[in-house]
Each structure stands twice: as structure tokens, then as C-alpha cells.
Motif scaffolding. Structure first.
Motif, short mmCIF file in Angstrom:
data_model
loop_
_atom_site.label_atom_id
_atom_site.label_comp_id
_atom_site.label_asym_id
_atom_site.label_seq_id
_atom_site.Cartn_x
_atom_site.Cartn_y
_atom_site.Cartn_z
N PRO A 1 30.37 48.64 35.18
CA PRO A 1 30.91 49.31 36.37
C PRO A 1 30.07 50.49 36.85
O PRO A 1 29.93 50.72 38.05
N ILE A 2 29.47 51.23 35.91
CA ILE A 2 28.63 52.37 36.31
C ILE A 2 27.37 51.89 37.01
O ILE A 2 26.92 52.48 38.00
N TYR B 1 28.45 50.96 40.46
CA TYR B 1 28.72 52.17 41.24
C TYR B 1 27.40 52.81 41.69
O TYR B 1 27.27 53.21 42.85
N SER C 1 27.06 50.49 30.87
CA SER C 1 28.33 50.27 31.55
C SER C 1 28.09 49.46 32.81
O SER C 1 27.40 49.92 33.72
N VAL D 1 34.83 55.87 37.79
CA VAL D 1 34.93 54.72 36.88
C VAL D 1 36.05 54.92 35.86
O VAL D 1 36.81 53.99 35.56
N MET E 1 39.21 52.46 35.07
CA MET E 1 39.41 51.88 33.74
C MET E 1 40.83 52.16 33.24
O MET E 1 41.43 51.34 32.56
N SER F 1 38.77 46.36 39.36
CA SER F 1 37.95 47.57 39.32
C SER F 1 36.63 47.45 40.06
O SER F 1 36.22 48.36 40.79
N ILE F 2 35.91 46.34 39.88
CA ILE F 2 34.61 46.20 40.55
C ILE F 2 34.79 46.12 42.06
O ILE F 2 34.04 46.74 42.82
N PRO G 1 33.35 50.95 29.30
CA PRO G 1 32.81 51.13 30.64
C PRO G 1 32.34 52.55 30.95
O PRO G 1 31.82 52.80 32.03
N ILE H 1 35.42 49.63 43.33
CA ILE H 1 34.18 50.42 43.39
C ILE H 1 33.40 50.07 44.66
O ILE H 1 32.95 50.95 45.40
#
Length: 425
Positions: A153-154, A157, A151, A361, A365, A331-332, A146, A335
Motif C-alpha cells: 500500500p505504501i 500511495y 509495504s 495507510v 489498515m 484499501s488500495i 503494510p 488510496i
């Protein structure tokens, strides 16, 4: 209003409701209770999905599924084993390097574990490694995915924090390489202390050459992806589409292992994974909007800036907060809820948005490794049938290099900002 919203959200989580349902239902109750139009629910949820960078998410997931269906992960693992030879703890070092290589394809920690976890752990156990060590290293190495592009998640974000997705993806390259190096140093230290076994393979020029030729098309996928991003000719969505097309081409014409049945199965997995992610995105957008109505981002900015105006100290405070959040929240979702609140405050304090994105991020993680809601812990347990307590025991030594990487990236902005500012105009 915000206190009621948070109370409903936590109550729904405690009774076992999925994160997306908890976010959406608590937001809907507050919106209706405050006399706001019900149409706001649909409008805000759809607006959150009307984002060009988010189009890259299903495409990257599909590319990873296609490449995994071809068996390229096994080829990559075998190639790196041959290259490292009979170094002490070689198979463990291979696991870290293969996670770095595969991260240029998958873009998600859980995808790396799903594709590589069983292969990595079984190879290490076959060489005489303890199963807790094998499971812990596999989870720790999956955090590279990630951070290194692409990525998921990036990308998410960037879409909520109004940051260039291309620049933020490129910003993750050096921190990911740093994380890889620190994990490999940790493995080398543990190999000497614990006397980890050497690999049983005996590399020869002929064997390495043959395996490199077989693996070369798969190795070109991350090169194509990163090169496309750095060139400036492609955005995240375009380069994701090119990667899918490339995966189809090599699967049909080079490896000749991508059948129609496998393609349909990959499409089904992609639709399911994408639906789960976008459900959370739309529900979290409602949640964040209600918080914004109650001026929570502004209050949070004033609170943080009232504590200190030192960018590094603010990052340390945010690190502690996010590490705690990562223990209890997916995590998502984290964010989507927290980034719109924290990002403006730290930008006012002088923290570079690219550095903040990577730090944000990376924190979450690391949260995937920590109970009670460490999704990576449960994913490895499901894939390998290893009990969760054993997995937790194995992952503890690898928290040290992960936290060290987090501190270094927080303290040195250039690690995140130099490369994107130099390459992406």
C-alpha cells in the motif's frame, strides 16, 4: 459530473459488482456520456500502470509466496517461541513479533494472515486461548505488515501522491515498531487480567541455537531488503528483485524445499494477486481523472483549508474520514481515489508528505478490521473457519492500541520523518 460518477459507483457496489468493475464502469459511462473520446479509457488506464514503483508489487508478492512455500513461517514462529520462553501469554506475544518479522517479507496484511493466520491461531488454541482472542490478535498484528517495509500500500500511495517511495518505506519503520510495542503491551495487560496460559515449550541453549541456525537464512531476507533501501543503492523495484533472487537461492540450496511444482504454484498465485491489484489501479486512475476534470481536488483543498489551517487538526479530520472510508472501501482503491484529492490540500497546510503517507495507510489498515467490508475479518474467517461475528468480538479489544498508535503518529511528525530524512539523501 462528479455526483453522477459517485452515484453510479455506489449503485454498482450495492448490487454486488467488484470494486474494480464499479470504478471502471462508472468512469467509462461518465466519460462517454460527456462526449469525451473513448480512447481516453485505454490511455488513462495504461498510464496509471506505467510506473516504476509499481513493478515492485508483483516482485514482493512473489518473494512472500516463495518464502511461505519453503515453510519459513513455521521456523520463525518456533524460534520466537523459544526466545520468549515461559512468559505469561508468550504464544500471543510470539504472534505479534512473528508478524513484525514476516512483515519485512510480505508487505501486505492479507498476505500475513494467509501465511501466518492458521499457524498463529492454531498454536494459541492448542495452548488454551479462546478462539475469538486468537483471531482478534492475529488480525491486529497483521496491520504491522503494510506499515513496515516492504509495504505494497505504501508503494502504491507513493506512486499516486508523487512522494519518494524509498523515503516513504523507511518512514514506516518507527511507526511499525511503535505499533508492535503497543500491541505487546496490550497482550501483557490482558495476560495478567485474563490469566492467559504460559507456553509449554522449555527453551534450552541447544534448542535455541539449532532453531536459530535453521531460521537464519529466512531472517536475513528482511535485513537484506531494509538494508538495501537504506543504503541508497536500491530503489523499491531493485530491492524487490534482489529479494526474489535471494528467496530462490535459499529455497534451492539451503532449505532444499523449493521444488519446480512449488515455484509454478507461487508464480500462479503471484499473477492472480498482481492482476487483481493492477486492475484496481487502472480502474481507479480513470475514476480519479474524472474527479480531477470536475475540479474535485481543488474544491476539497479549499474546503479543508477553510475549516482550519492547523496541520494536526487537519490530520484528525482526515483520520475520521479515512476510518469511515476504510469500513466500506477496499484499501488500495481508497488510496488511489482519495490520496490525489487530500494530499495536495494537506501539503499546502504544512503536513509533511511522509507523515501523511504513513497516517493515510495506517488508517486504511485499521479499516481492514472494521465491518462491513473488513477484508481481514473475512480472510481470518475463511482461513480458520471461525464465524465472522466471533472474529469481530475478538478484534474489538485490539482496536485500542491501533487507534492510540494512529493518534501518536498523527501528533508527532518526527516518528515518520526523522529516519528517512536522516538515512535517505
Amino acid at each position: 459530473m462528479s455526483l453522477i460518477l459517485l452515484g453510479l459507483f455506489l449503485a454498482l457496489l450495492m448490487i454486488g459488482a467488484p470494486v474494480a468493475v464499479s470504478l471502471g464502469l462508472s468512469s467509462a459511462i461518465v466519460i462517454v456520456a460527456n462526449g469525451l473520446p473513448v480512447s481516453v479509457l485505454a490511455q488513462r488506464a495504461l498510464n496509471a500502470l506505467d510506473s516504476s514503483p509499481l513493478l515492485a508489487v508483483p516482485l514482493f508478492i512473489l518473494a512472500a509466496n516463495l518464502l511461505n512455500a519453503m515453510g519459513v513461517t513455521t521456523h520463525l514462529f518456533d524460534l520466537v517461541r523459544l526466545l520468549l520462553g515461559r512468559v505469561q501469554g508468550a504464544v500471543a506475544q510470539v504472534s505479534v513479533l512473528v508478524s513484525l518479522i514476516f512483515s519485512g517479507i510480505s508487505g501486505a496484511a492479507l498476505a500475513d494472515i494467509g501465511a501466518l493466520g492458521a499457524v498463529q491461531i492454531n498454536q494459541m488454541k492448542a495452548q488454551g486461548y479462546r478462539e475469538d482472542f486468537a483471531a482478534g490478535l492475529t488480525i491486529a498484528a497483521a496491520t504491522i505488515g503494510p506499515i513496515f517495509p516492504p509495504s505494497i500500500p505504501i508503494i502504491i500511495y507513493a506512486s499516486v501522491a508523487n512522494v519518494s517511495a524509498v523515503k516513504l518505506l523507511v518512514a514506516g519503520i518507527i511507526p511499525a515498531l511503535l505499533l508492535t510495542a503497543l500491541l505487546m503491551i496490550q497482550v501483557a495487560i490482558m495476560a495478567r487480567i485474563k490469566g492467559l496460559p504460559r507456553d509449554t515449550v522449555r527453551p534450552t541453549v541447544k534448542a535455541v541455537t539449532a532453531k536459530f541456525i535453521v531460521s537464519f537464512p529466512a531472517l536475513m531476507a528482511p535485513v537484506l531488503l531494509i538494508g538495501g533501501l537504506m543504503s541508497g543503492y536500491f530503489g523499491p523495484t531493485e530491492v524487490a528483485g534482489v529479494t526474489v533472487a535471494y528467496a530462490c537461492l535459499i529455497g534451492v540450496f539451503v532449505y532444499r524445499s523449493l521444488t519446480w511444482a512449488k515455484t509454478v504454484a507461487c508464480l500462479r498465485e503471484t499473477v492472480e494477486a498482481t492482476a487483481n491489484i493492477l486492475f484496481i489501479v487502472s480502474a481507479a486512475a480513470l475514476f480519479a481523472w474524472v474527479l480531477t476534470l470536475d475540479r474535485v481536488p481543488l474544491i476539497a483543498s479549499e474546503l479543508l483549508l477553510g475549516l482550519t489551517d492547523n496541520p494536526f487538526m487537519l490530520l484528525l479530520l482526515v483520520n475520521v474520514f479515512l476510518l469511515i472510508v476504510g469500513m466500506v472501501l477496499e484499501s488500495i482503491a481508497a488510496i488511489l481515489i482519495i490520496a490525489p484529492i487530500i494530499a495536495p490540500a494537506l501539503a499546502l497546510a504544512g503536513v509533511d508528505p511522509l507523515q501523511l503517507g504513513i497516517v493515510f495507510v495506517l488508517n486504511l489498515m485499521i479499516g481492514l478490521l472494521t465491518p462491513p467490508v473488513g477484508m481481514s475479518l473475512f480472510m481470518v474467517s475463511i482461513v480458520t473457519k471461525i464465524p465472522v461475528p466471533v472474529v469481530v468480538r475478538g478484534v474489538l479489544p485490539f482496536l485500542a492500541p491501533l487507534l492510540l498508535a494512529l493518534i501518536v503518529v498523527s501528533a508527532v511528525p518526527a516518528l515518520s520523518t526523522w529516519l528517512p530524512n536522516y538515512l535517505v539523501k
